[in-house]
Design a protein around this motif. Sequence first.
Motif, PDB file in Angstrom:
ATOM      1  N   TYR A  41      -3.559   1.973 -22.981  1.00  0.00           N
ATOM      2  CA  TYR A  41      -2.233   1.374 -22.885  1.00  0.00           C
ATOM      3  C   TYR A  41      -2.340  -0.047 -22.325  1.00  0.00           C
ATOM      4  CZ  TYR A  41      -2.369   2.670 -17.886  1.00  0.00           C
ATOM      5  OH  TYR A  41      -2.709   2.808 -16.560  1.00  0.00           O
ATOM      6  N   ASP A  42      -1.320  -0.836 -22.647  1.00  0.00           N
ATOM      7  CA  ASP A  42      -1.185  -2.174 -22.083  1.00  0.00           C
ATOM      8  C   ASP A  42      -0.155  -2.111 -20.967  1.00  0.00           C
ATOM      9  OD1 ASP A  42      -2.991  -3.277 -23.819  1.00  0.00           O
ATOM     10  OD2 ASP A  42      -1.509  -4.220 -25.127  1.00  0.00           O
ATOM     11  N   ALA A  43      -0.490  -2.677 -19.817  1.00  0.00           N
ATOM     12  CA  ALA A  43       0.441  -2.747 -18.692  1.00  0.00           C
ATOM     13  C   ALA A  43       0.802  -4.207 -18.447  1.00  0.00           C
ATOM     14  CB  ALA A  43      -0.180  -2.143 -17.446  1.00  0.00           C
ATOM     15  N   THR A  44       2.073  -4.540 -18.655  1.00  0.00           N
ATOM     16  CA  THR A  44       2.555  -5.893 -18.358  1.00  0.00           C
ATOM     17  C   THR A  44       3.119  -5.880 -16.952  1.00  0.00           C
ATOM     18  OG1 THR A  44       3.055  -6.357 -20.680  1.00  0.00           O
ATOM     19  CG2 THR A  44       4.153  -7.713 -19.036  1.00  0.00           C
ATOM     20  N   LEU A  45       2.550  -6.721 -16.090  1.00  0.00           N
ATOM     21  CA  LEU A  45       2.877  -6.732 -14.669  1.00  0.00           C
ATOM     22  C   LEU A  45       3.665  -7.988 -14.331  1.00  0.00           C
ATOM     23  CD1 LEU A  45      -0.742  -5.874 -13.491  1.00  0.00           C
ATOM     24  CD2 LEU A  45       1.077  -4.246 -14.010  1.00  0.00           C
ATOM     25  N   PHE A  80      -5.153  -4.231 -20.204  1.00  0.00           N
ATOM     26  CA  PHE A  80      -5.242  -2.941 -20.880  1.00  0.00           C
ATOM     27  C   PHE A  80      -6.013  -1.964 -20.004  1.00  0.00           C
ATOM     28  CE2 PHE A  80      -9.505  -4.170 -22.341  1.00  0.00           C
ATOM     29  CZ  PHE A  80     -10.174  -2.950 -22.376  1.00  0.00           C
ATOM     30  N   VAL A  81      -5.679  -0.678 -20.152  1.00  0.00           N
ATOM     31  CA  VAL A  81      -6.333   0.386 -19.396  1.00  0.00           C
ATOM     32  C   VAL A  81      -6.730   1.486 -20.369  1.00  0.00           C
ATOM     33  CG1 VAL A  81      -6.134   1.996 -17.470  1.00  0.00           C
ATOM     34  CG2 VAL A  81      -4.850  -0.159 -17.420  1.00  0.00           C
ATOM     35  N   GLU A  82      -8.003   1.830 -20.381  1.00  0.00           N
ATOM     36  CA  GLU A  82      -8.482   2.901 -21.237  1.00  0.00           C
ATOM     37  C   GLU A  82      -8.298   4.260 -20.562  1.00  0.00           C
ATOM     38  OE1 GLU A  82     -10.079   0.570 -19.267  1.00  0.00           O
ATOM     39  OE2 GLU A  82     -11.959   0.341 -20.395  1.00  0.00           O
ATOM     40  N   LYS A  83      -8.508   5.340 -21.322  1.00  0.00           N
ATOM     41  CA  LYS A  83      -8.282   6.695 -20.807  1.00  0.00           C
ATOM     42  C   LYS A  83      -9.146   6.995 -19.582  1.00  0.00           C
ATOM     43  CE  LYS A  83      -8.000  11.512 -22.390  1.00  0.00           C
ATOM     44  NZ  LYS A  83      -6.540  11.648 -22.294  1.00  0.00           N
ATOM     45  N   SER A  84     -10.343   6.415 -19.560  1.00  0.00           N
ATOM     46  CA  SER A  84     -11.262   6.672 -18.451  1.00  0.00           C
ATOM     47  C   SER A  84     -10.953   5.828 -17.220  1.00  0.00           C
ATOM     48  CB  SER A  84     -12.707   6.395 -18.888  1.00  0.00           C
ATOM     49  OG  SER A  84     -12.856   5.041 -19.274  1.00  0.00           O
ATOM     50  N   GLY A  85      -9.943   4.951 -17.332  1.00  0.00           N
ATOM     51  CA  GLY A  85      -9.649   4.035 -16.236  1.00  0.00           C
ATOM     52  C   GLY A  85      -8.333   4.336 -15.536  1.00  0.00           C
ATOM     53  N   ILE A 103       4.793  -0.416 -19.568  1.00  0.00           N
ATOM     54  CA  ILE A 103       3.612   0.225 -20.143  1.00  0.00           C
ATOM     55  C   ILE A 103       3.871   0.592 -21.595  1.00  0.00           C
ATOM     56  CG2 ILE A 103       2.146   2.275 -20.039  1.00  0.00           C
ATOM     57  CD1 ILE A 103       2.625   2.184 -16.962  1.00  0.00           C
ATOM     58  N   ILE A 104       2.982   0.182 -22.473  1.00  0.00           N
ATOM     59  CA  ILE A 104       3.090   0.494 -23.897  1.00  0.00           C
ATOM     60  C   ILE A 104       1.762   1.075 -24.372  1.00  0.00           C
ATOM     61  CG2 ILE A 104       3.447  -0.431 -26.211  1.00  0.00           C
ATOM     62  CD1 ILE A 104       5.147  -2.632 -25.018  1.00  0.00           C
ATOM     63  N   GLU A 105       1.827   2.239 -25.012  1.00  0.00           N
ATOM     64  CA  GLU A 105       0.612   2.843 -25.547  1.00  0.00           C
ATOM     65  C   GLU A 105       0.110   2.001 -26.726  1.00  0.00           C
ATOM     66  OE1 GLU A 105      -1.074   7.228 -26.902  1.00  0.00           O
ATOM     67  OE2 GLU A 105       1.089   6.828 -26.928  1.00  0.00           O
ATOM     68  N   THR A 106      -1.193   1.763 -26.766  1.00  0.00           N
ATOM     69  CA  THR A 106      -1.795   0.961 -27.827  1.00  0.00           C
ATOM     70  C   THR A 106      -2.961   1.703 -28.459  1.00  0.00           C
ATOM     71  OG1 THR A 106      -3.201  -0.164 -26.195  1.00  0.00           O
ATOM     72  CG2 THR A 106      -1.140  -1.239 -26.781  1.00  0.00           C
ATOM     73  N   GLU A 107      -3.319   1.265 -29.653  1.00  0.00           N
ATOM     74  CA  GLU A 107      -4.430   1.899 -30.350  1.00  0.00           C
ATOM     75  C   GLU A 107      -5.757   1.457 -29.752  1.00  0.00           C
ATOM     76  OE1 GLU A 107      -4.237   1.135 -34.486  1.00  0.00           O
ATOM     77  OE2 GLU A 107      -2.360   2.216 -34.787  1.00  0.00           O
ATOM     78  N   VAL A 108      -6.723   2.350 -29.798  1.00  0.00           N
ATOM     79  CA  VAL A 108      -8.070   2.022 -29.344  1.00  0.00           C
ATOM     80  C   VAL A 108      -8.754   1.204 -30.429  1.00  0.00           C
ATOM     81  CG1 VAL A 108     -10.305   2.937 -28.626  1.00  0.00           C
ATOM     82  CG2 VAL A 108      -8.194   4.145 -28.000  1.00  0.00           C
TER      83      VAL A 108
END
Length: 198
Positions: A41-45, A80-85, A103-108
Amino acid sequence: MKHLLFSLILVACCSCASTDLLVKIPPQQSIEIDLPAYERYDATLRNQSLNDVEVKVLNKSTDEALRGFGLAGKGKATVFVEKSGKLVLNNPTDSPKGVKISIIETEVPQVDPNRKAITFTLANNTAKSIPLIIPTVMNPNLSPFSKSGVDLKIGQEIIFRAKGKKHVLLVVDQTIEDGEVIDVAKLLKERKKELGLN
């Protein structure tokens, strides 16, 4: 004084396209945000305070730093944050801080495993923040007199904005050595001169 750690675990619904939240970070403490339902996902802060907030993405298992930067007061950045992060926001000051997060889910993305990555540092040695764009990775806002470590694939572009348009600051290649420190303000000045943007 050691920082206490608060964990904020959000359960993401597959039907939800995005999630918005406002987190309050107590003085000298950190907030962890974990979205295990998302592959990436992308996190805009958006920093609601006038002081910097430290932003890091850590490996959930090892706490190894995957990426990070300082988010300037009233600054905005996307990481961006991956599943393992997990996303960690740290408040090193003596007053509480607020950060709005979208937070918006994005494609790997499909990554070529043969592309070599280089670990280096982006340094801002000036008194002004320097906003950058690293497509598909993060949009760091380099705080004054700060350094941000990055681990980028060869061919990755780093972008800056000037006069309403995006321009390439540099493309990661073999001329950048592991551990090298790049003076971003100096490079930015040189690029603007090359592009006639001064």
